[in-house]
Every structure is written in C-alpha cells, then in structure tokens.
Design a protein around this motif. Sequence first.
Motif, mmCIF file in Angstrom:
data_model
loop_
_atom_site.group_PDB
_atom_site.id
_atom_site.type_symbol
_atom_site.label_atom_id
_atom_site.label_comp_id
_atom_site.label_asym_id
_atom_site.label_seq_id
_atom_site.Cartn_x
_atom_site.Cartn_y
_atom_site.Cartn_z
ATOM 1 N N LYS A 145 0.809 -1.214 0.000
ATOM 2 C CA LYS A 145 0.000 0.000 0.000
ATOM 3 C C LYS A 145 0.846 1.269 0.000
ATOM 4 N N GLN A 146 2.001 1.204 0.650
ATOM 5 C CA GLN A 146 2.857 2.374 0.837
ATOM 6 C C GLN A 146 4.079 2.241 -0.065
ATOM 7 N N ARG A 147 4.366 3.280 -0.837
ATOM 8 C CA ARG A 147 5.546 3.236 -1.710
ATOM 9 C C ARG A 147 6.799 3.278 -0.843
ATOM 10 N N ILE A 148 7.697 2.340 -1.094
ATOM 11 C CA ILE A 148 9.000 2.368 -0.447
ATOM 12 C C ILE A 148 10.020 2.810 -1.495
ATOM 13 N N HIS A 149 11.141 3.323 -1.031
ATOM 14 C CA HIS A 149 12.176 3.847 -1.913
ATOM 15 C C HIS A 149 13.486 3.133 -1.609
ATOM 16 N N ARG A 150 14.215 2.782 -2.650
ATOM 17 C CA ARG A 150 15.488 2.068 -2.500
ATOM 18 C C ARG A 150 16.561 3.008 -1.969
ATOM 19 N N ILE A 151 17.294 2.520 -0.977
ATOM 20 C CA ILE A 151 18.362 3.299 -0.339
ATOM 21 C C ILE A 151 19.711 2.725 -0.729
ATOM 22 N N THR A 152 20.657 3.618 -0.980
ATOM 23 C CA THR A 152 22.045 3.243 -1.253
ATOM 24 C C THR A 152 22.930 4.032 -0.299
ATOM 25 N N ILE A 153 23.907 3.341 0.285
ATOM 26 C CA ILE A 153 24.866 4.002 1.177
ATOM 27 C C ILE A 153 26.236 3.903 0.526
ATOM 28 N N ASP A 154 26.884 5.054 0.383
ATOM 29 C CA ASP A 154 28.187 5.102 -0.264
ATOM 30 C C ASP A 154 29.066 6.119 0.460
ATOM 31 N N ASN A 155 30.199 5.672 0.974
ATOM 32 C CA ASN A 155 31.150 6.544 1.677
ATOM 33 C C ASN A 155 30.498 7.369 2.778
ATOM 34 N N GLY A 156 29.595 6.765 3.542
ATOM 35 C CA GLY A 156 28.955 7.460 4.651
ATOM 36 C C GLY A 156 27.826 8.381 4.251
ATOM 37 N N VAL A 160 18.803 8.033 -2.020
ATOM 38 C CA VAL A 160 17.542 7.363 -2.333
ATOM 39 C C VAL A 160 17.342 7.421 -3.833
ATOM 40 N N SER A 161 16.861 6.317 -4.393
ATOM 41 C CA SER A 161 16.538 6.276 -5.821
ATOM 42 C C SER A 161 15.217 6.989 -6.054
ATOM 43 N N PRO A 162 15.096 7.743 -7.127
ATOM 44 C CA PRO A 162 13.802 8.354 -7.456
ATOM 45 C C PRO A 162 12.755 7.259 -7.662
ATOM 46 N N PRO A 163 11.492 7.542 -7.362
ATOM 47 C CA PRO A 163 10.468 6.501 -7.465
ATOM 48 C C PRO A 163 10.198 6.082 -8.911
ATOM 49 N N ASP A 164 9.906 4.803 -9.086
ATOM 50 C CA ASP A 164 9.486 4.275 -10.376
ATOM 51 C C ASP A 164 7.973 4.444 -10.453
ATOM 52 N N LEU A 165 7.522 5.480 -11.121
ATOM 53 C CA LEU A 165 6.089 5.799 -11.153
ATOM 54 C C LEU A 165 5.312 4.972 -12.173
ATOM 55 N N SER A 166 5.987 4.001 -12.823
ATOM 56 C CA SER A 166 5.258 3.122 -13.740
ATOM 57 C C SER A 166 4.403 2.115 -12.968
ATOM 58 N N VAL A 167 4.708 1.935 -11.670
ATOM 59 C CA VAL A 167 3.932 1.078 -10.788
ATOM 60 C C VAL A 167 3.249 1.983 -9.778
ATOM 61 N N SER A 168 1.950 1.768 -9.554
ATOM 62 C CA SER A 168 1.183 2.649 -8.680
ATOM 63 C C SER A 168 0.909 1.985 -7.329
ATOM 64 N N PHE A 169 0.936 2.812 -6.267
ATOM 65 C CA PHE A 169 0.610 2.359 -4.917
ATOM 66 C C PHE A 169 -0.408 3.321 -4.321
ATOM 67 N N ASP A 170 -1.127 2.863 -3.302
ATOM 68 C CA ASP A 170 -2.156 3.700 -2.682
ATOM 69 C C ASP A 170 -1.588 5.012 -2.137
ATOM 70 N N SER A 171 -0.368 5.002 -1.614
ATOM 71 C CA SER A 171 0.211 6.220 -1.028
ATOM 72 C C SER A 171 0.504 7.278 -2.091
ATOM 73 N N ASP A 172 0.549 6.883 -3.361
ATOM 74 C CA ASP A 172 0.806 7.851 -4.436
ATOM 75 C C ASP A 172 -0.263 8.938 -4.487
ATOM 76 N N TYR A 173 -1.494 8.566 -4.181
ATOM 77 C CA TYR A 173 -2.596 9.533 -4.251
ATOM 78 C C TYR A 173 -2.311 10.735 -3.345
ATOM 79 N N PHE A 174 -1.983 10.464 -2.081
ATOM 80 C CA PHE A 174 -1.756 11.562 -1.141
ATOM 81 C C PHE A 174 -0.404 12.238 -1.383
ATOM 82 N N ALA A 175 0.576 11.484 -1.854
ATOM 83 C CA ALA A 175 1.873 12.099 -2.171
ATOM 84 C C ALA A 175 1.705 13.125 -3.285
#
Length: 188
Positions: A145-156, A160-175
Amino acid sequence: MLDLLILSLHYFICFLISIAIWRGPKDVDLHSSSTGGAETVPDGLVFIGKEEDIKKSQRITAKIDGREIVVFYHEGKFHALDSRCYHKTCYLFFFFFLQDIDGQACIVCPWHKFKITLETGEGLYEGINPLEPSPTPKWQSKGVKQRIHRITIDNGNVYVSPPDLSVSFDSDYFAEKYKKGGESAIGK
C-alpha cells in the motif's frame, strides 16, 4: 456528561495533531539545493544526508521531485517510504510508532492505527478465518500500500533512488495531492 468531556478532549487532541501536521517538520528541505529539489548525483540517486546524522536522529524527511519521503533508521537498517499514510493524509514523520508485528518492523499510523511494514510497504491487519473450527486472529497482508524507496549508502552518504512511477501504490494519491497543493488540496 463524562462522554461529552471525553468527546471534547478527543476533538481538541485531533485539532492539535492537525496543526502539527499542517505546520510540517522543520527539516523537510534540509537537503534541498537552490533549485528547490534534493541534490542528485550523476547516476540518478538523490543525496539525503550523512549516515551518522540519520543514525543519531533515527529519521529524516526529504523531498525528491517535490514528493516528501521519510527515511528511518531502525534496528541497524535504513528504510525510506512516502511520508503520507496510504489511508489518509496522516504524516508518518510525526507521532509515529514503530512496532514489531509477526517478525516484521512496522510503522503504525497515529490516526487510524494502520500498520505498514518498513521493508515492503505492505499494509497489515489482524483477521480471522471464520471457517476454522476455533478461529484465532492472525496477521494478514492487504498487499503493498505504501511506496517504499530504495536506499544506497556510499562513503557514509545516504542516497535514495527516485520513485518508479510506472507502478502505482495507494500512497501515491496523497503524495501527489500534497505535492500539488498542500493540506488544503486534500479535502479531509
């Protein structure tokens, strides 16, 4: 009389919560550039903050292309998800509760107690199967239901990766509603 007092207290608390949500956190644009967006590195990732700073504060908010996200550090892992609950516009950054449900770290929406897994964004509910001889409540998934975002950690640094809006989630409406016009556009 006691019911009237309790109801009045409930409305007063809801009023205070809505004021806090309306005002929003002070650090939403903490990592924004002069163009109003978060700093993007060449591979498309968006810089959110320093790993140690987020570990200390346990959470931070940021905007990616005008979309508010919240990054949590919980039990040794970073999690990023849309900052608005998928059910209504409740702001997950404020008044949130983290809870372990059936072995999964979850955020609990403060308004309606909706449970959202930090790892997958699934909505959870406790239900029974009435066809069982002695039904017992079990945690079940409503699906993601809630869009999650991929996290990358590099050198401290935390990205976050920008969202892939080709797939829809319920939280997109309020976002999207919040991104376009703020609280007044939502029509509670």
